[in-house]
Write a protein that holds these residues in place. Structure first.
Motif, PDB file in Angstrom:
ATOM      1  N   TYR A 147       0.798  -1.229   0.000  1.00  0.00           N
ATOM      2  CA  TYR A 147       0.000   0.000   0.000  1.00  0.00           C
ATOM      3  C   TYR A 147       0.836   1.287   0.000  1.00  0.00           C
ATOM      4  CZ  TYR A 147      -3.948  -3.103   0.681  1.00  0.00           C
ATOM      5  OH  TYR A 147      -4.873  -4.091   0.512  1.00  0.00           O
ATOM      6  N   PRO A 148       1.911   1.378   0.803  1.00  0.00           N
ATOM      7  CA  PRO A 148       2.737   2.599   0.700  1.00  0.00           C
ATOM      8  C   PRO A 148       3.354   2.760  -0.694  1.00  0.00           C
ATOM      9  CG  PRO A 148       3.241   1.388   2.711  1.00  0.00           C
ATOM     10  CD  PRO A 148       2.366   0.505   1.887  1.00  0.00           C
ATOM     11  N   MET A 149       3.668   1.660  -1.339  1.00  0.00           N
ATOM     12  CA  MET A 149       4.229   1.715  -2.698  1.00  0.00           C
ATOM     13  C   MET A 149       3.173   2.180  -3.697  1.00  0.00           C
ATOM     14  SD  MET A 149       6.186  -1.964  -2.594  1.00  0.00           S
ATOM     15  CE  MET A 149       7.074  -2.512  -1.130  1.00  0.00           C
ATOM     16  N   MET A 150       1.940   1.687  -3.538  1.00  0.00           N
ATOM     17  CA  MET A 150       0.860   2.021  -4.458  1.00  0.00           C
ATOM     18  C   MET A 150       0.415   3.475  -4.342  1.00  0.00           C
ATOM     19  SD  MET A 150      -1.481  -1.402  -4.094  1.00  0.00           S
ATOM     20  CE  MET A 150      -2.895  -0.495  -4.668  1.00  0.00           C
ATOM     21  N   ASP A 151       0.536   4.053  -3.148  1.00  0.00           N
ATOM     22  CA  ASP A 151       0.108   5.444  -2.953  1.00  0.00           C
ATOM     23  C   ASP A 151       0.852   6.397  -3.889  1.00  0.00           C
ATOM     24  OD1 ASP A 151      -1.687   4.693  -1.041  1.00  0.00           O
ATOM     25  OD2 ASP A 151      -0.379   5.166   0.665  1.00  0.00           O
ATOM     26  N   ILE A 152       2.095   6.063  -4.194  1.00  0.00           N
ATOM     27  CA  ILE A 152       2.896   6.915  -5.080  1.00  0.00           C
ATOM     28  C   ILE A 152       2.300   6.927  -6.478  1.00  0.00           C
ATOM     29  CG2 ILE A 152       5.193   7.260  -6.092  1.00  0.00           C
ATOM     30  CD1 ILE A 152       6.307   5.801  -3.598  1.00  0.00           C
ATOM     31  N   ALA A 153       1.909   5.756  -6.981  1.00  0.00           N
ATOM     32  CA  ALA A 153       1.313   5.660  -8.318  1.00  0.00           C
ATOM     33  C   ALA A 153      -0.003   6.416  -8.377  1.00  0.00           C
ATOM     34  CB  ALA A 153       1.101   4.191  -8.690  1.00  0.00           C
ATOM     35  N   GLU A 154      -0.817   6.282  -7.344  1.00  0.00           N
ATOM     36  CA  GLU A 154      -2.110   6.969  -7.323  1.00  0.00           C
ATOM     37  C   GLU A 154      -1.918   8.481  -7.385  1.00  0.00           C
ATOM     38  OE1 GLU A 154      -6.106   7.350  -4.512  1.00  0.00           O
ATOM     39  OE2 GLU A 154      -4.475   6.015  -3.944  1.00  0.00           O
ATOM     40  N   LYS A 155      -0.956   8.980  -6.634  1.00  0.00           N
ATOM     41  CA  LYS A 155      -0.715  10.424  -6.591  1.00  0.00           C
ATOM     42  C   LYS A 155      -0.252  10.949  -7.946  1.00  0.00           C
ATOM     43  CE  LYS A 155       2.255  13.877  -4.382  1.00  0.00           C
ATOM     44  NZ  LYS A 155       3.341  14.100  -3.386  1.00  0.00           N
ATOM     45  N   PHE A 156       0.716  10.287  -8.547  1.00  0.00           N
ATOM     46  CA  PHE A 156       1.326  10.798  -9.778  1.00  0.00           C
ATOM     47  C   PHE A 156       0.472  10.525 -11.011  1.00  0.00           C
ATOM     48  CE2 PHE A 156       4.893  11.345  -7.080  1.00  0.00           C
ATOM     49  CZ  PHE A 156       5.736  12.250  -7.707  1.00  0.00           C
ATOM     50  N   TYR A 157      -0.269   9.413 -11.031  1.00  0.00           N
ATOM     51  CA  TYR A 157      -1.070   9.097 -12.218  1.00  0.00           C
ATOM     52  C   TYR A 157      -2.357   9.900 -12.260  1.00  0.00           C
ATOM     53  CZ  TYR A 157      -3.436   6.436 -15.858  1.00  0.00           C
ATOM     54  OH  TYR A 157      -4.096   6.071 -17.012  1.00  0.00           O
ATOM     55  N   VAL A 158      -3.034   9.979 -11.130  1.00  0.00           N
ATOM     56  CA  VAL A 158      -4.299  10.716 -11.088  1.00  0.00           C
ATOM     57  C   VAL A 158      -4.071  12.206 -11.352  1.00  0.00           C
ATOM     58  CG1 VAL A 158      -6.218  11.413  -9.603  1.00  0.00           C
ATOM     59  CG2 VAL A 158      -5.411   9.048  -9.559  1.00  0.00           C
ATOM     60  N   SER A 159      -2.965  12.741 -10.863  1.00  0.00           N
ATOM     61  CA  SER A 159      -2.665  14.153 -11.063  1.00  0.00           C
ATOM     62  C   SER A 159      -2.222  14.474 -12.494  1.00  0.00           C
ATOM     63  CB  SER A 159      -1.561  14.596 -10.096  1.00  0.00           C
ATOM     64  OG  SER A 159      -0.341  13.942 -10.392  1.00  0.00           O
ATOM     65  N   GLY A 160      -1.872  13.436 -13.264  1.00  0.00           N
ATOM     66  CA  GLY A 160      -1.431  13.647 -14.635  1.00  0.00           C
ATOM     67  C   GLY A 160       0.058  13.914 -14.783  1.00  0.00           C
ATOM     68  N   ASP A 161       0.823  13.788 -13.682  1.00  0.00           N
ATOM     69  CA  ASP A 161       2.270  14.008 -13.758  1.00  0.00           C
ATOM     70  C   ASP A 161       2.958  12.953 -14.618  1.00  0.00           C
ATOM     71  OD1 ASP A 161       2.139  16.241 -12.158  1.00  0.00           O
ATOM     72  OD2 ASP A 161       2.495  15.145 -10.300  1.00  0.00           O
ATOM     73  N   VAL A 162       2.364  11.758 -14.680  1.00  0.00           N
ATOM     74  CA  VAL A 162       2.900  10.701 -15.529  1.00  0.00           C
ATOM     75  C   VAL A 162       1.781  10.162 -16.417  1.00  0.00           C
ATOM     76  CG1 VAL A 162       4.709  10.051 -13.890  1.00  0.00           C
ATOM     77  CG2 VAL A 162       2.480   8.904 -13.785  1.00  0.00           C
ATOM     78  N   GLY A 163       2.163   9.665 -17.588  1.00  0.00           N
ATOM     79  CA  GLY A 163       1.169   9.127 -18.515  1.00  0.00           C
ATOM     80  C   GLY A 163       0.970   7.636 -18.376  1.00  0.00           C
ATOM     81  N   THR A 164       1.977   6.940 -17.842  1.00  0.00           N
ATOM     82  CA  THR A 164       1.881   5.492 -17.664  1.00  0.00           C
ATOM     83  C   THR A 164       2.517   5.091 -16.337  1.00  0.00           C
ATOM     84  OG1 THR A 164       3.973   5.102 -18.827  1.00  0.00           O
ATOM     85  CG2 THR A 164       1.966   5.014 -20.145  1.00  0.00           C
ATOM     86  N   VAL A 165       2.031   3.989 -15.804  1.00  0.00           N
ATOM     87  CA  VAL A 165       2.628   3.368 -14.622  1.00  0.00           C
ATOM     88  C   VAL A 165       3.041   1.959 -15.021  1.00  0.00           C
ATOM     89  CG1 VAL A 165       2.283   2.587 -12.254  1.00  0.00           C
ATOM     90  CG2 VAL A 165       1.211   4.715 -13.037  1.00  0.00           C
TER      91      VAL A 165
END
Length: 280
Positions: A147-165
């Motif tokens: 879960y701590p690892m997944m929180d990073i993906a949620e933050k960056f993907y939902v915000s649009g900072d990254v296009g792919t995970v």
């Protein structure tokens, strides 16, 4: 000329000690592999059902309406990449092959989450943009640890900072074959090999809402599967490497023992000849 017998005895003892240590490490890795396989077998039914439901919505045109925001590619070309490696070495060529795959897939401006000390060291050494790091550990990864690892993906993907995970890891195929793999998790894409059972479902309140609720579980399944595969691959590679090391050490010990016996016999023969010559 007889070789130094004392040196030979030390080399034989060292080879035998190495064989004992590598045998113990081989057995430890084998026991961890069995636990990993049992856990994967228990996890598979849940994972398959989640994946089926997501692909059902993705491939059904009537159900697909309204979920484009969850599945379409974003404007950002940057990737968030999780790279999963062992904490320790002694696993043959696993780490080298993994990082060859990682280097060919990742760009310098991509965001990196390094899992495992080998991944951390190599990512920092070659100046990749490391956002966070986690230890892989020597025990089987617990589900709650993701879960701590997944929180990073949620933050960056939902915000649009990254296009792919994506996740770069070593896929466990069997005890002898482990394949480095780069897998894209987001955006979610239809699986070309997906086969629909033909069962109709009624989604309440809507397929888009169901899909939105399923996405976190889908990510959990995909990410945990990669983590488990990486762990199983590490143990399989280490077991094979330690088995080869054990066999090589035993061969060296046997070869040195033969040399020792021949040298000792040669020394005894020379002493007998010296005695015989002295009596003449």
């Amino acid at each position: 000329m007889a070789q130094n017998l004392q040196q030979l005895k030390k080399r034989i003892k060292t080879s035998q000690n190495i064989a004992q240590i590598t045998k113990a490490m081989e057995m430890i890795a084998a026991s961890k592999i069995r636990k990993a396989q049992m856990t994967v077998e228990r996890h598979n039914p849940y994972a398959k059902k989640i994946t089926y439901m997501v692909q059902k919505v993705m491939t059904d045109k009537d159900l697909h309406d309204g979920i484009e925001l969850l599945t379409k590619e974003k404007e950002s070309k940057k990737k968030l990449i999780y790279v999963i490696s062992p904490d320790k070495g002694l696993a043959g060529g696993l780490v080298v092959n993994l990082f060859k795959k990682f280097v060919s897939y990742a760009a310098k401006d991509d965001y990196i989450v390094a899992i495992g000390k080998k991944a951390i060291n190599n990512s920092v050494k070659y100046n990749y943009n490391v956002l966070a790091s986690f230890n892989m550990g020597t025990l089987f990864p617990e589900y709650g640890s993701i879960y701590p690892m997944m929180d990073i993906a949620e933050k960056f993907y939902v915000s649009g900072d990254v296009g792919t995970v994506s996740v770069v890891y070593t896929k466990f195929k069997n005890m002898l074959v482990q394949e480095p793999l780069a897998k894209e998790i987001f955006p979610v894409k239809p699986d070309k090999d997906f086969v629909d059972t033909g069962i109709d479902y009624i989604f309440e309140p809507s397929s888009a809402q169901v899909m939105k609720d399923l996405i976190p579980y889908y990510f959990e399944v995909e990410f945990y599967s990669a983590l488990v595969n990486a762990y199983a691959s590490e143990q399989a590679a280490r077991m094979t490497a330690m088995k080869n090391a054990k066999e090589n050490a035993n061969e060296i010990a046997a070869s040195l023992t033969n040399i020792y016996n021949k040298s000792r016999q040669e020394k005894i023969t020379n002493e007998i000849l010296d005695l015989a010559n002295g009596q003449q």
